[in-house]
Design an enzyme around this catalytic site. Structure first.
Site, mmCIF file in Angstrom:
data_model
loop_
_atom_site.group_PDB
_atom_site.id
_atom_site.type_symbol
_atom_site.label_atom_id
_atom_site.label_comp_id
_atom_site.label_asym_id
_atom_site.label_seq_id
_atom_site.Cartn_x
_atom_site.Cartn_y
_atom_site.Cartn_z
ATOM 1 N N PRO A 2 0.863 -1.158 -0.099
ATOM 2 C CA PRO A 2 -0.154 -0.125 -0.056
ATOM 3 C C PRO A 2 0.816 1.348 0.137
ATOM 4 C CG PRO A 2 -0.577 -1.603 1.841
ATOM 5 C CD PRO A 2 0.625 -1.996 1.320
ATOM 6 N N GLU A 3 0.674 1.966 -0.987
ATOM 7 C CA GLU A 3 1.328 3.290 -0.982
ATOM 8 C C GLU A 3 0.145 4.605 -1.138
ATOM 9 O OE1 GLU A 3 4.116 3.756 -4.248
ATOM 10 O OE2 GLU A 3 4.582 1.654 -3.782
#
Length: 275
Positions: A2-3
């Site tokens: 996850p960014e």
DNA sequence: CACTCTACCTGTGCGC
DNA sequence: TGCGCACAGGTAGAGT
């Protein structure tokens, strides 16, 4: 992994989904793996959280920030970083605790907020002021202005790739979107930030903004066989040896600062990189 | 200041 | 089939 776009997607689904987390009250806490609160003393967590009501959800870089209203104590913030493999979602309270469940908050209406994370990299904090956890981070990479971005670039003498990954430079970019942004900007990952010409800084700023905006709209990245948060299709990340979608040249993979770094050797010219 | 290395973790996929 | 191992990466912290 996850960014920013994936975290934003989680924020939106918890806040705007049906049911929404906003308004729900914490009835009890299941500390499945107390280490998730490291270095906080986990013994204190249930007494702090029980009775608190979720009032708002926001994102700071890759952090999720939950504002809570707590009876008799006012506001409190629950802060979550998903790191590599963390997932956060609402489930029926009756849903079984799974092998990788690290924390479960039992809520009103038979619901529970679950934090699952196979790698145990993800962390959760409680704070009166979120700045004590997220303080010092650079401006959010989705909204930073060109002026501030260019000024920050000029203030460093570093390779672009590790600079983009540095959350104190700009917040929210990880390995996938660093590579994708540099590809779209047509800049080699080893380009030195201090030597960037104004039009190159503009190109990089525009590329970051457009890549992140498209990825947010797509609900995150879809990386063939590896990662499937949403439908954003990558051009270089994880495509070593595959033909560039623009020119057909095989995508290169090198290591920069211990990180896998993907780029097109034709579209991303060495420019002012050293050596 | 910039960099490199290590630690933290475990699922995956490779070579043999 | 099964074993061992490199690899993936966000971040902090220590060392060069």
């Amino acid at each position: 992994m996850p960014e920013l776009p994936e975290v934003e997607s989680v924020v939106r689904s918890l806040r705007d989904g049906s049911p929404s987390l906003v308004g729900l009250r914490v009835r009890s806490v299941d500390m499945v793996w107390p280490g998730v609160f490291s270095p906080l003393l986990p013994d204190l967590v249930p007494s702090h959280l029980e009775g608190c009501r979720f009032a708002a959800i926001a994102r700071l870089g890759k952090y999720l920030v939950f504002a809570l209203d707590c009876p008799g104590r006012g506001s409190l913030f629950l802060i979550v970083h998903l790191r590599m493999t963390g997932r956060l979602f609402l489930v029926p309270e009756s849903a079984a605790i799974e092998r990788h469940t690290r924390l479960a908050l039992m809520l009103d209406h038979g619901l529970a907020l679950r934090f699952d994370d196979p790698r145990k990299f993800g962390r959760v904090w409680l704070a009166d002021d979120p700045e004590t956890v997220t303080g010092g981070m650079g401006p959010d990479s989705l909204t930073v202005s060109l002026e501030e971005f260019a000024a920050r670039l000029a203030g460093h003498r570093r390779h672009l790739k590790p600079l983009l990954l540095d959350q104190y430079f700009v917040a929210g970019i990880g390995n996938i979107y660093a590579d994708e942004s540099l590809f779209r900007a047509g800049l080699h990952p080893l380009t030195n930030s201090a030597g960037l010409k104004p039009d190159e800084a503009l190109r990089l700023h525009t590329a970051i903004r457009s890549v992140l905006e498209e990825a947010v709209a797509a609900g995150g990245a879809n990386i063939d066989g590896v990662f499937k948060a949403g439908s954003f299709i990558v051009n270089v990340y994880g495509r070593a040896g595959a033909p560039c979608r623009v020119c057909g040249t095989p995508i290169s993979k090198i290591r920069v600062g211990q990180r896998g770094t993907h780029f097109c050797p034709h579209c991303q010219l060495p420019g002012n990189m050293e050596a």
